[in-house]
Design a protein around this motif. Structure first.
Motif, PDB file in Angstrom:
ATOM      1  N   ARG A 260      -0.934  24.862 -22.256  1.00 19.89           N
ATOM      2  CA  ARG A 260       0.621  24.535 -22.206  1.00 19.89           C
ATOM      3  C   ARG A 260       1.126  25.920 -21.612  1.00 19.89           C
ATOM      4  O   ARG A 260       0.986  27.333 -22.442  1.00 19.89           O
ATOM      5  CB  ARG A 260       1.504  24.319 -23.234  1.00 19.89           C
ATOM      6  N   ALA A 261       1.705  25.927 -20.309  1.00 18.99           N
ATOM      7  CA  ALA A 261       2.185  27.236 -19.868  1.00 18.99           C
ATOM      8  C   ALA A 261       1.022  28.416 -19.839  1.00 18.99           C
ATOM      9  O   ALA A 261      -0.385  27.992 -19.477  1.00 18.99           O
ATOM     10  CB  ALA A 261       3.356  27.796 -20.521  1.00 18.99           C
ATOM     11  N   HIS A 262       1.250  29.517 -20.443  1.00 12.68           N
ATOM     12  CA  HIS A 262       0.122  30.573 -20.365  1.00 12.68           C
ATOM     13  C   HIS A 262      -0.519  30.468 -21.633  1.00 12.68           C
ATOM     14  O   HIS A 262      -1.397  31.381 -22.183  1.00 12.68           O
ATOM     15  CB  HIS A 262       0.839  32.071 -20.436  1.00 12.68           C
ATOM     16  N   TYR A 263      -0.501  29.327 -22.492  1.00 13.00           N
ATOM     17  CA  TYR A 263      -1.221  29.335 -23.861  1.00 13.00           C
ATOM     18  C   TYR A 263      -2.040  28.207 -23.713  1.00 13.00           C
ATOM     19  O   TYR A 263      -2.093  27.308 -22.904  1.00 13.00           O
ATOM     20  CB  TYR A 263      -0.122  29.171 -24.938  1.00 13.00           C
ATOM     21  N   PHE A 264      -3.275  28.776 -24.769  1.00 14.92           N
ATOM     22  CA  PHE A 264      -4.465  27.700 -24.885  1.00 14.92           C
ATOM     23  C   PHE A 264      -4.631  27.476 -26.395  1.00 14.92           C
ATOM     24  O   PHE A 264      -4.453  27.916 -27.232  1.00 14.92           O
ATOM     25  CB  PHE A 264      -5.718  28.630 -24.206  1.00 14.92           C
ATOM     26  N   LEU A 265      -4.678  25.959 -26.554  1.00 12.64           N
ATOM     27  CA  LEU A 265      -4.985  25.605 -27.976  1.00 12.64           C
ATOM     28  C   LEU A 265      -6.244  24.876 -28.049  1.00 12.64           C
ATOM     29  O   LEU A 265      -6.771  24.063 -27.203  1.00 12.64           O
ATOM     30  CB  LEU A 265      -3.842  24.521 -28.215  1.00 12.64           C
ATOM     31  N   ILE A 279      -4.032  32.228 -22.445  1.00 14.11           N
ATOM     32  CA  ILE A 279      -5.059  31.631 -21.462  1.00 14.11           C
ATOM     33  C   ILE A 279      -5.825  33.042 -21.159  1.00 14.11           C
ATOM     34  O   ILE A 279      -7.045  33.030 -20.988  1.00 14.11           O
ATOM     35  CB  ILE A 279      -4.767  31.018 -20.558  1.00 14.11           C
ATOM     36  N   SER A 280      -5.071  33.938 -20.592  1.00 14.15           N
ATOM     37  CA  SER A 280      -5.787  35.126 -19.965  1.00 14.15           C
ATOM     38  C   SER A 280      -6.650  35.968 -20.782  1.00 14.15           C
ATOM     39  O   SER A 280      -7.660  36.862 -20.527  1.00 14.15           O
ATOM     40  CB  SER A 280      -4.728  36.061 -19.286  1.00 14.15           C
ATOM     41  N   HIS A 281      -6.333  35.846 -22.214  1.00 15.46           N
ATOM     42  CA  HIS A 281      -7.159  36.524 -23.145  1.00 15.46           C
ATOM     43  C   HIS A 281      -8.516  35.908 -23.459  1.00 15.46           C
ATOM     44  O   HIS A 281      -9.490  36.476 -24.068  1.00 15.46           O
ATOM     45  CB  HIS A 281      -6.333  36.751 -24.650  1.00 15.46           C
ATOM     46  N   VAL A 282      -8.663  34.692 -23.361  1.00 13.88           N
ATOM     47  CA  VAL A 282      -9.880  33.674 -23.701  1.00 13.88           C
ATOM     48  C   VAL A 282     -10.576  33.821 -22.417  1.00 13.88           C
ATOM     49  O   VAL A 282     -11.836  33.501 -22.378  1.00 13.88           O
ATOM     50  CB  VAL A 282      -9.349  32.359 -24.120  1.00 13.88           C
ATOM     51  N   PHE A 283      -9.993  33.461 -21.188  1.00  7.05           N
ATOM     52  CA  PHE A 283     -10.499  33.186 -20.060  1.00  7.05           C
ATOM     53  C   PHE A 283     -10.397  34.024 -19.021  1.00  7.05           C
ATOM     54  O   PHE A 283      -9.430  34.285 -18.186  1.00  7.05           O
ATOM     55  CB  PHE A 283     -10.108  31.703 -19.567  1.00  7.05           C
ATOM     56  N   SER A 314     -18.611  26.658 -24.719  1.00  9.13           N
ATOM     57  CA  SER A 314     -18.754  27.593 -25.892  1.00  9.13           C
ATOM     58  C   SER A 314     -18.332  29.040 -25.904  1.00  9.13           C
ATOM     59  O   SER A 314     -18.190  29.556 -24.835  1.00  9.13           O
ATOM     60  CB  SER A 314     -20.343  27.564 -26.286  1.00  9.13           C
ATOM     61  N   GLU A 315     -17.929  29.734 -26.944  1.00  7.25           N
ATOM     62  CA  GLU A 315     -17.641  31.004 -26.991  1.00  7.25           C
ATOM     63  C   GLU A 315     -18.809  32.035 -26.780  1.00  7.25           C
ATOM     64  O   GLU A 315     -19.986  31.817 -27.236  1.00  7.25           O
ATOM     65  CB  GLU A 315     -16.986  31.293 -28.236  1.00  7.25           C
ATOM     66  N   PRO A 316     -18.738  33.173 -26.005  1.00 11.37           N
ATOM     67  CA  PRO A 316     -17.522  33.396 -25.277  1.00 11.37           C
ATOM     68  C   PRO A 316     -17.515  32.528 -24.002  1.00 11.37           C
ATOM     69  O   PRO A 316     -18.569  32.107 -23.346  1.00 11.37           O
ATOM     70  CB  PRO A 316     -17.726  34.783 -24.873  1.00 11.37           C
ATOM     71  N   HIS A 317     -15.998  32.229 -23.438  1.00 13.15           N
ATOM     72  CA  HIS A 317     -16.210  31.215 -22.534  1.00 13.15           C
ATOM     73  C   HIS A 317     -16.459  32.187 -21.204  1.00 13.15           C
ATOM     74  O   HIS A 317     -15.247  32.441 -20.247  1.00 13.15           O
ATOM     75  CB  HIS A 317     -14.745  30.873 -22.517  1.00 13.15           C
TER      76      HIS A 317
END
Length: 429
Positions: A260-265, A279-283, A314-317
């Motif tokens: 949603r927007a700039h966030y990832f759940l 999102i930018s922190h994870v991907f 899987s992590e890390p993405h």
């Protein structure tokens, strides 16, 4: 200086507002979480100015100040208690370059370096012949965004393109846009604000592309909520938000990924734990919002505009080598895409674009979108996924579950309606 200001603006723009918590500030009449802005413009350094009544908000966070602290003549002598519309002029061929214009009733005020220019205020009809009084919004539109360097004025359903060079006016009708109460150009995009929502639009045609309207306080405002930690604020907001999801998918373990927007759940099927992050922190390299996502061969294929990014589920993405690719190359049709999903271990991506769905054989080379079908029941789908429970379709802040793809494609009546916040993410308020 201007580059630094633009970079600062961009950094702040990605910070979302905890709109679900805005009721914490209801006692403050000038809390940016609660009010609708009268006018918006940039200053000469690219910093957004948001106006409400006789107050001004600078940038994307912080408290309001009186407008006349920055624009001294905005006082009782000129009765400029508020602004109906505002814009900054970037026209180096004229004498008004970097001037900020404010409109109130039938008057226009021109400021340069925060000082009122000689001869102002003027009647709007004198400075901008052919433009009516009592405007709703205004925004500058330089070439090539518009055919000629223009100012777009909004009044009700009427749209006026004012040619700066020859002072002629063309009337337009932007059928797909709501009435704009304020508007501005930011990072080469055009935004129409209406209430607490906004839409990004094409200044030539008024067409709105993508998943709009969106919650303005989730993009252009950042509010402070005491000393509560960022993680808990973000998690509560994303869990309980009534703003629609942009994309959703699940992997082979039925773990769910939503955007949603700039966030990832992320929601684990085994523990039901919900994790939220930007999102930018994870991907890595995924700086924008996600239009659609599907899971295939242990990778998350995330679509934004006309590009597809692929990351390990899987992590890390980790980003898959060779990406991003174009939507045309990856799926055989032009973006943007509304939703996409792959069912179980099949090799067919089902791609939703508008009110149609296409099949894309992922083992084919080149890939092509085939088997076009109309989607029953829904004119607009915000997100969709396919898992062991069937096909889940998200529309607004509700979702609907169909037992299979065939049931979804041939349904004649809506199944039971569920709420995303409460039933999908477990919001308790």
């Amino acid at each position: 200086m201007k580059l630094i200001s633009h970079l600062l603006c961009l950094a702040l723009a990605v910070a979302l507002v905890p709109s679900s918590l805005c009721d914490h500030h209801e006692d403050d009449p000038y809390d940016r979480c609660n009010i609708e802005m009268d006018a918006i413009t940039l200053n000469e350094d690219g910093v957004p100015y948001f106006f409400k009544g006789d107050h001004l908000f600078k940038g994307f966070h912080g408290k309001a100040e009186f407008s006349n602290e920055s624009f001294a003549e905005m006082d009782d002598d000129h009765h400029l208690g508020h602004a109906d519309a505002a814009f900054i002029m970037h026209y180096e061929d004229g004498s008004d370059h970097d001037h900020i214009f404010f409109f109130l009733d039938n008057k226009v005020f021109s400021y340069y370096d925060h000082k009122l220019e000689d001869g102002y205020p003027k009647d709007i009809s004198e400075a901008f012949p052919g433009i009516p009084d009592h405007l709703d919004a205004a925004v500058e539109c330089p070439k090539p965004d518009c055919e000629e360097h223009s100012i777009i004025f909004f009044k009700g359903l009427n749209i006026y393109h004012f040619n700066i060079k020859n002072k002629t006016v063309d009337d337009f009708e932007f059928k797909s846009m709501p009435n704009c109460t304020s508007a501005f150009r930011f990072m080469n995009h055009y935004y129409c604000f209406h209430g607490h929502e906004f839409s990004k639009f094409d200044p030539k045609t008024g067409e709105v592309h993508g998943k709009y309207p969106k919650e303005a306080r989730g993009y252009f405002m950042r509010c402070e909520f005491g000393k509560e930690g960022d993680h808990s604020v973000h998690k509560d907001r994303e869990t309980c938000s009534r703003v629609h999801l942009d994309a959703i998918t699940s992997d082979h373990d039925d773990d769910m990924y939503a955007y949603r927007a700039h966030y990832f759940l992320y929601k684990s099927n085994s523990s039901s734990e919900l994790v939220t992050d930007q999102i930018s922190h994870v991907f890595k390299d995924m700086e924008d919002e996600v239009d659609a996502v599907f899971s295939y061969q242990d990778h998350l294929h995330m679509i934004h505009g006309d590009k597809v990014f692929s990351y390990k589920a899987s992590e890390p993405h980790t980003k898959q080598e060779g990406y991003p690719k174009t939507v045309k190359e990856e799926l055989g049709l032009e973006g943007p895409i509304d939703a996409a999903f792959v069912c179980e271990d099949h090799h067919i991506a089902h791609v939703i674009k508008g009110d149609k769905i296409y099949d894309v054989e992922l083992n084919a080379d080149p890939r092509a979108a085939t088997n076009e079908q109309m989607i029953p029941l829904f004119k607009k789908v915000h997100a969709a996924m396919c898992d062991a429970h069937g096909v889940t379709v998200v529309v607004g802040h509700h979702y609907y579950r169909f037992a299979s793809l065939e049931v979804f494609l041939h349904a004649k009546a809506l199944p039971q309606q569920h709420t995303v916040a409460e039933e999908m993410f477990g919001c308790d308020h």
